[in-house]
Design a protein around this motif. Structure first.
Motif, mmCIF file in Angstrom:
data_model
loop_
_atom_site.group_PDB
_atom_site.id
_atom_site.type_symbol
_atom_site.label_atom_id
_atom_site.label_comp_id
_atom_site.label_asym_id
_atom_site.label_seq_id
_atom_site.Cartn_x
_atom_site.Cartn_y
_atom_site.Cartn_z
ATOM 1 N N ASP A 1 0.795 -1.233 0.000
ATOM 2 C CA ASP A 1 0.000 0.000 0.000
ATOM 3 C C ASP A 1 0.823 1.277 0.000
ATOM 4 O O ASP A 1 0.263 2.366 0.088
ATOM 5 C CB ASP A 1 -0.937 0.017 1.217
ATOM 6 N N ASP B 1 -5.999 9.919 -7.498
ATOM 7 C CA ASP B 1 -7.103 9.754 -6.553
ATOM 8 C C ASP B 1 -6.842 8.718 -5.469
ATOM 9 O O ASP B 1 -7.287 8.874 -4.330
ATOM 10 C CB ASP B 1 -8.391 9.391 -7.305
ATOM 11 N N HIS B 2 -6.152 7.645 -5.815
ATOM 12 C CA HIS B 2 -5.975 6.578 -4.821
ATOM 13 C C HIS B 2 -4.839 6.859 -3.837
ATOM 14 O O HIS B 2 -4.647 6.109 -2.880
ATOM 15 C CB HIS B 2 -5.783 5.221 -5.506
ATOM 16 N N PRO C 1 -3.521 1.078 -8.151
ATOM 17 C CA PRO C 1 -4.534 1.592 -7.223
ATOM 18 C C PRO C 1 -4.303 1.189 -5.775
ATOM 19 O O PRO C 1 -4.863 1.830 -4.865
ATOM 20 C CB PRO C 1 -5.838 1.002 -7.768
ATOM 21 N N TRP D 1 -1.578 3.631 -1.534
ATOM 22 C CA TRP D 1 -2.354 4.610 -0.773
ATOM 23 C C TRP D 1 -1.466 5.709 -0.188
ATOM 24 O O TRP D 1 -1.907 6.839 0.040
ATOM 25 C CB TRP D 1 -3.093 3.880 0.341
#
Length: 341
Positions: free
Chosen positions: A89, A166-167, A135, A138
Motif C-alpha cells: 500500500d 485519486d488513490h 490503485p 495509498w
C-alpha cells in the motif's frame, strides 16, 4: 558562512586533524555541515554528539563482514528508477539525492551526495506513472536525499502531481531540512507542502535535543502553524544518544516543538558504521527506561529495518511473561504483576 564540504574545511574549523585514513572515509561519502549545525558543536568536547554525526572518522574505514552497500535492500525493491516498493500500500519516491548535511551513518551513504542519482524529468514522469497505475498504493513517501532541497516550485509541482492521483491518500515527506537548514522553510516551501485533497505528514530527522536550536524550533513552528502534522525520526547512535537521559531530553524537546516521536531506528548494517551501532538489548533497555519516564505521546517505536528489503519490525521490549496460572505483567518501573490471561 558557507556549508563545510571538504576535509580542509573541517580542519580549518578545528573539527579534525589530518590523517590519511580520513581521505578514504571522505571518499566513501560526501561531506556537508551547515553553519547552523556547526554552531551547535562544542569544539572543546572531543566526543561532541553533533560533530560525531557529521565529521568523518577513521573508524569508517573498518568494514565488518555483515555490513552492506545497500543495507535495507532498496535496489531489490526498485522496479522503476526512483521508486522503492516494499509494501503493497505504499511506495518510496526518491526525486533527489542531495541533502543539507550528510550523516556519517546514513543507510544510503553509497547513493547520496553530489553526482548521486537524481531523477530526470522523464524518470520522474515514469515514477509517477508507476504510482498512477497501481490503485493499491495509498501512501507515497518522499525521501532521497532530502525532498525539501527541491525548489518550492518543483516541490509544489510534485506534491500537486501526487495529489491528483485519486488513490493516493497520504503523502509523507522525510526531511532533515527544518533542523539542519531551517532558513529553507520559507512561506513558499510551506505553501508547496499543502495538497488540496491528500493528507500530508512531515517526518523530521532529529537525534539530539541540542539540534532543536531556536531557528529549528521556529521552522517547525511555521510548519505546525500551517496545519502540517509533524513526526520525529531518530536513529539510536552510540556516542550520540545511547543514554536514557539524552533520549528523554530529546523526546521531550520534540513534543514541546509539536513533533510526535515516531520511530527510534536501530542503526542499519551500513558499511563502515560499526562505531555507531549499539546492541539491540541495550536499545530495549533504553526503551524500558523511557516508558517509566515519558507519557505515551513522547514514546517512539523502536524498529529494525530487516536487511535485504524485508521491511521494518518493532523490536521494543516485552512486558508479558508466562505464568502457570496467569500472565505476568511487568510495569514501567520494573514491578511484576499477575493478570488473568
Amino acid at each position: 558562512m558557507q556549508t563545510l564540504r571538504t576535509l580542509g574545511d573541517l580542519e580549518r574549523e578545528g573539527l579534525l586533524t589530518p590523517d590519511p585514513r580520513l581521505v578514504e572515509a571522505a571518499r566513501s561519502m560526501a561531506i556537508a555541515l551547515t553553519p547552523e549545525m556547526l554552531a551547535l558543536i562544542d569544539r572543546t568536547d572531543p566526543a561532541d554528539p553533533i560533530a560525531r554525526q557529521f565529521v568523518p572518522s577513521t573508524a569508517e574505514t573498518e568494514i565488518a563482514e555483515a555490513e552492506r552497500a545497500d543495507p535495507i535492500g532498496d535496489e531489490a525493491r526498485s522496479p522503476v528508477r526512483g521508486i522503492v516498493h516494499r509494501y503493497p500500500d505504499r511506495v518510496l519516491l526518491k526525486p533527489i539525492h542531495v541533502c543539507p548535511v550528510y550523516c556519517r551513518f546514513c543507510f544510503r551513504r553509497e547513493a547520496v551526495g553530489p553526482g548521486g542519482e537524481a531523477l530526470t524529468a522523464a524518470e520522474l514522469a515514469a515514477a509517477l506513472a508507476y504510482i498512477r497505475e497501481r490503485p493499491a498504493v495509498w501512501e507515497v513517501i518522499l525521501t532521497g536525499g532530502d525532498p525539501l532541497m527541491l525548489a518550492p516550485r518543483r516541490l509544489g509541482e510534485l506534491i500537486a502531481a501526487l495529489d491528483a492521483i485519486d488513490h493516493v491518500g497520504v503523502i509523507r515527506v522525510h526531511s532533515r531540512v527544518p533542523i539542519a537548514d531551517p532558513a529553507r522553510v520559507t512561506e513558499a516551501l510551506v505553501e508547496a507542502l499543502r495538497p488540496r485533497r491528500a493528507g500530508l505528514w512531515l517526518a523530521v530527522h532529529c537525534n539530539h535535543a541540542s539540534e532543536l536550536a531556536p531557528a529549528a524550533r521556529a521552522a517547525l513552528a511555521r510548519l505546525a502553524d500551517a496545519g502540517i502534522p509533524l513526526l520525529g525520526q531518530t536513529v539510536l547512535l552510540a556516542g550520540v544518544n545511547d543514554a536514557v537521559d539524552t533520549l528523554e531530553a530529546l523526546m521531550r524537546a520534540l513534543v514541546t516543538a509539536r513533533v510526535k516521536p515516531y520511530y527510534l531506528h536501530h542503526p542499519d548494517l551500513v558499511r563502515g558504521t560499526g562505531h555507531f551501532r549499539v546492541p539491540i538489548a541495550r536499545g530495549q533497555e533504553l526503551m524500558k527506561a523511557l516508558r517509566g519516564r515519558l507519557s505515551g505521546i513522547a514514546q517512539p517505536t523502536y524498529v529494525l529495518d530487516v536487511p535485504g528489503g524485508h521491511g521494518k519490525v518493532p523490536i521494543g521490549p516485552g512486558y508479558l511473561a508466562d505464568d502457570p496460572d496467569a500472565l505476568t505483567v511487568e510495569d514501567a518501573f520494573g514491578g511484576r504483576h499477575s493478570y488473568p490471561g
